[in-house]
Design a protein around this motif. Structure first.
Motif, PDB file in Angstrom:
ATOM      1  N   GLU A 104       4.062  42.765  13.238  1.00  0.00           N
ATOM      2  CA  GLU A 104       2.898  41.674  13.341  1.00  0.00           C
ATOM      3  C   GLU A 104       2.855  40.929  14.812  1.00  0.00           C
ATOM      4  N   ILE A 107       0.966  43.778  16.714  1.00  0.00           N
ATOM      5  CA  ILE A 107      -0.439  43.843  16.428  1.00  0.00           C
ATOM      6  C   ILE A 107      -1.385  42.572  16.910  1.00  0.00           C
ATOM      7  N   ARG A 122      -1.403  51.342  15.111  1.00  0.00           N
ATOM      8  CA  ARG A 122      -1.035  52.537  15.525  1.00  0.00           C
ATOM      9  C   ARG A 122       0.045  52.437  16.945  1.00  0.00           C
ATOM     10  N   ARG A 123      -0.447  51.624  17.707  1.00  0.00           N
ATOM     11  CA  ARG A 123       0.379  51.380  19.192  1.00  0.00           C
ATOM     12  C   ARG A 123       1.718  50.600  18.770  1.00  0.00           C
ATOM     13  N   GLU A 126       4.254  53.181  17.628  1.00  0.00           N
ATOM     14  CA  GLU A 126       4.552  53.967  18.706  1.00  0.00           C
ATOM     15  C   GLU A 126       5.720  53.086  19.476  1.00  0.00           C
ATOM     16  N   LEU A 127       5.102  51.846  19.819  1.00  0.00           N
ATOM     17  CA  LEU A 127       5.986  51.116  20.638  1.00  0.00           C
ATOM     18  C   LEU A 127       7.213  50.707  20.128  1.00  0.00           C
ATOM     19  N   PHE A 130       9.684  53.459  20.761  1.00  0.00           N
ATOM     20  CA  PHE A 130      10.066  53.308  22.242  1.00  0.00           C
ATOM     21  C   PHE A 130      11.176  52.372  22.496  1.00  0.00           C
ATOM     22  N   ARG A 156       5.889  44.431  23.428  1.00  0.00           N
ATOM     23  CA  ARG A 156       4.425  43.992  23.298  1.00  0.00           C
ATOM     24  C   ARG A 156       3.637  43.848  24.684  1.00  0.00           C
ATOM     25  N   LEU A 158       3.401  46.409  26.546  1.00  0.00           N
ATOM     26  CA  LEU A 158       2.851  47.954  26.688  1.00  0.00           C
ATOM     27  C   LEU A 158       1.877  48.120  25.656  1.00  0.00           C
ATOM     28  N   ASN A 160      -1.312  47.190  25.926  1.00  0.00           N
ATOM     29  CA  ASN A 160      -2.443  47.519  26.291  1.00  0.00           C
ATOM     30  C   ASN A 160      -2.638  48.707  27.351  1.00  0.00           C
ATOM     31  N   GLU A 161      -1.457  49.582  27.268  1.00  0.00           N
ATOM     32  CA  GLU A 161      -1.047  50.535  28.221  1.00  0.00           C
ATOM     33  C   GLU A 161      -1.322  50.065  29.571  1.00  0.00           C
ATOM     34  N   PRO A 162      -0.621  49.178  30.162  1.00  0.00           N
ATOM     35  CA  PRO A 162      -1.064  48.528  31.491  1.00  0.00           C
ATOM     36  C   PRO A 162      -0.928  49.135  32.779  1.00  0.00           C
ATOM     37  N   LEU A 189       9.936  54.030  31.786  1.00  0.00           N
ATOM     38  CA  LEU A 189       8.397  53.723  32.245  1.00  0.00           C
ATOM     39  C   LEU A 189       8.358  54.187  33.601  1.00  0.00           C
ATOM     40  N   ARG A 192       7.796  57.361  33.836  1.00  0.00           N
ATOM     41  CA  ARG A 192       6.198  57.841  33.543  1.00  0.00           C
ATOM     42  C   ARG A 192       5.237  57.694  34.406  1.00  0.00           C
TER      43      ARG A 192
END
Lengths: 315, 273
Positions: A104, A107, A122-123, A126-127, A130, A156, A158, A160-162, A189, A192
């Motif tokens: 939560e 989210i 979903r994210r 995934e996180l 990770f 957390r 990540l 918003n795919e910063p 990270l 990537r």
């Protein structure tokens, strides 16, 4: 500050004369630096050097007092919310909601950025994968260990795919094993291509993670370069450390002169800087010095800091 | 993490951003609502039984010109409704707010995202409004069940009671944002709310007070609230509609002033870290 620059790309952060004042106290005093896309950039310095204040200005939560600052090409004074939407922030102190579950927390944080609930869910999954917390997703945050909370905070940040991650003392207070787990995730990270900006007062953390760093002391930047460059520029290849029985060191005034290229006397030991540490040890024995223990090691950023400021990083 | 195909939301309206703070508070409440709602039924039932009927039996035996034919429980119920929302509102504007700023620091987490101080203030005020509406509606239902209202206008008494609560919540929230510890909260409750609770016409008409003390009631937001809530529940609102409007305006002014102040103090606090 040029070797990392990718042709044709603007810096993600550009600071000129950046200053932060609290009343009459100057926390950050006219610092200049650039952060290039894809690099891991560090602020190394002791507590109170102005690292966190700098980070909070970059993070657009603390207004700048003077100078100019561009983050992602935008001005924090007018486009703070827009910039923050593209940052991933890991604050020094945890800001997790203990009343919610691990999942939560992710989210709801995604919701702050305005992503839809299914997208956030979903994210989040995934996180959690990770940061290796999938099996703790339904647990409340409170019973998690410090290291797990840190990893959750990183996950957390990540959501918003910063474009840029800001990590303020990411492993302070963690035990060695937990630190390595965090470093491992940050290293991934970095591979990537995520741009990392971090502050630390651990020289090993700076050496492990940073492509380039600035050394901060008393609100100013005192040196800038890659860890290797800084060591080459401000220290020797090796260091010989001499420890003497209690009370003896004070009686040895002057006897170290000429050993190596530089001598540094700390309260508990004497450091002799030289490219060949063994040679210094032999020379010291020939002078009749009888240290309790002798250690020859490579120079580190700690030595750089000592050279630049005359003090240790952690006091 | 998938590649660049992600949809990045564009700049949202202030309503939407404050709504995200509201959503967070609502999500927290999901864990607590059972216990919380149960309490919301219990407290009014206990008070109405003890004070309204227990004490009321004695009061109603004495002929009294001020109550003018109204039973004590009918006189008391509106006062309790407004006072109870004052207390709920004041609690919600202290501990949970200080918690988000100082203890779990979730408001700082919000400030690191596109949200800012204004969203934190307005989202929390919106959440408190919903909380008060829930508590107030349940309280009103208990009052109806006890037969302690004379008018169906109790339906409008609930929003007025909510507004009374907000007139406390917003200025107190503004104050909370200037604090680092809860030390002064006890003083607010002890020296602020308790006297107001006792002397705002909740338990007895302020006309029973010495004449020189009566104007002081004008300074109490609770008195303004109780006056209108009572007029609605007794069905006497039509007697002095203008006065009722003034009461409402006073409450609105305090609420809005407090909200503006809360936006400012929360913003400053989040900047300082």
């Amino acid at each position: 500050m040029s070797e990392q620059r990718v042709a044709g790309t603007a810096p993600l952060i550009q600071a000129r004369g950046l200053t932060k004042r609290f009343g009459t106290f100057t926390a950050v005093d006219a610092v200049d630096f650039d952060v290039q896309p894809g690099e891991a950039f560090g602020f190394l310095g002791p507590n109170g050097a102005g690292k966190t204040s700098t980070m909070r200005m970059i993070g657009c939560t603390s207004p700048i007092s003077d100078g100019t600052l561009l983050v992602l090409g935008m001005d924090p004074r007018t486009e703070g919310a827009k910039i923050r939407g593209r940052l991933g922030v890991v604050p020094q102190q945890d800001t997790l909601d203990n009343e919610l579950t691990v999942r939560e927390n992710l989210i709801i944080y995604g919701r702050y950025f305005g992503f839809s609930r299914p997208e956030c869910a979903r994210r989040a999954d995934e996180l959690l994968e990770f940061v290796q917390l999938t099996d703790r997703g339904k647990d409340l945050v409170e019973p998690l260990s410090g290291g797990m909370k840190r990893r959750l905070t990183i996950a957390r940040s990540l959501i918003n795919e910063p474009d840029l991650m800001l990590l303020d003392e990411p492993t302070t207070g963690l035990d060695p094993q937990a630190r390595h787990l965090v470093w491992d995730r940050l290293y991934r990270l970095k591979q990537r291509g995520v741009t990392l900006v971090l502050t630390t007062h651990y020289m090993d953390e700076a050496e492990q993670l940073c492509d380039r760093l600035v050394v901060m002391d008393k609100a100013k930047i005192v040196a800038e370069g890659s860890p290797r460059q800084l060591i080459e520029r401000y220290s020797t290849r090796e260091v010989a450390e001499f420890r003497f029985p209690a009370g003896v060191q004070e009686t040895l005034d002057g006897q170290f002169e000429g050993l190596g290229s530089r001598i540094e006397k700390l309260p508990d030991r004497v450091l002799a800087y030289a490219d060949d540490g063994e040679a210094v040890v032999i020379a010291a024995r020939e002078r009749g010095l009888h240290p309790e223990t002798v250690l020859v090691r490579r120079s580190t950023l700690e030595d750089v800091f000592l050279r630049l400021t005359g003090r240790s990083l952690i006091e | 993490m998938t590649a660049a195909a992600m949809t990045r939301p564009t700049q949202a309206s202030p309503w939407a951003t404050a709504g995200r703070v509201f959503e967070h508070r609502a999500r927290q409440y999901r864990r607590l609502y059972r216990a919380s709602l149960f309490g919301s039924f219990g407290i009014p039932a206990l008070f109405l039984t003890a004070m309204g009927f227990g004490l009321g039996t004695y009061v109603d035996r004495t002929p009294d010109t001020v109550l003018a034919g109204v039973s004590y429980v009918q006189f008391l119920a509106p006062g309790l409704l407004a006072a109870s929302l004052m207390q709920t509102a004041s609690f919600e504007a202290t501990y949970p707010i200080l918690g988000g700023l100082q203890w779990n620091r979730i408001f700082h987490a919000m400030a690191a995202t596109p949200l800012e101080g204004r969203d934190v203030a307005l989202g929390n005020i919106a959440w408190i409004t919903l909380r008060l509406t829930l508590v107030g509606t349940i309280f009103a239902a208990v009052i109806v069940a006890f037969g302690a209202t004379r008018s169906w206008l109790i339906v409008f008494a609930v929003p007025v009671a909510v507004l009374t609560g907000l007139a406390f919540a917003t200025p107190i929230m503004a104050f909370t944002a200037t604090q680092r510890t809860p030390d002064k909260f006890a003083q607010i409750f002890r020296f602020g709310l308790t006297p107001l609770f006792l002397f705002s016409g909740t338990f007895f008409p302020i006309e029973s007070l010495p004449t020189f003390l009566q104007p002081v009631a004008w300074l109490s937001p609770l008195w303004h609230g109780v006056a209108v809530v009572r007029a609605l529940m007794l069905g006497t609102i039509g007697d002095q509609p203008l006065l009722a409007a003034v009461h409402i305006l006073v409450l609105l002014a305090i609420t809005f002033g407090g909200a503006l102040l809360a936006i400012r103090t929360i913003r400053e606090r989040l900047k300082r870290g």
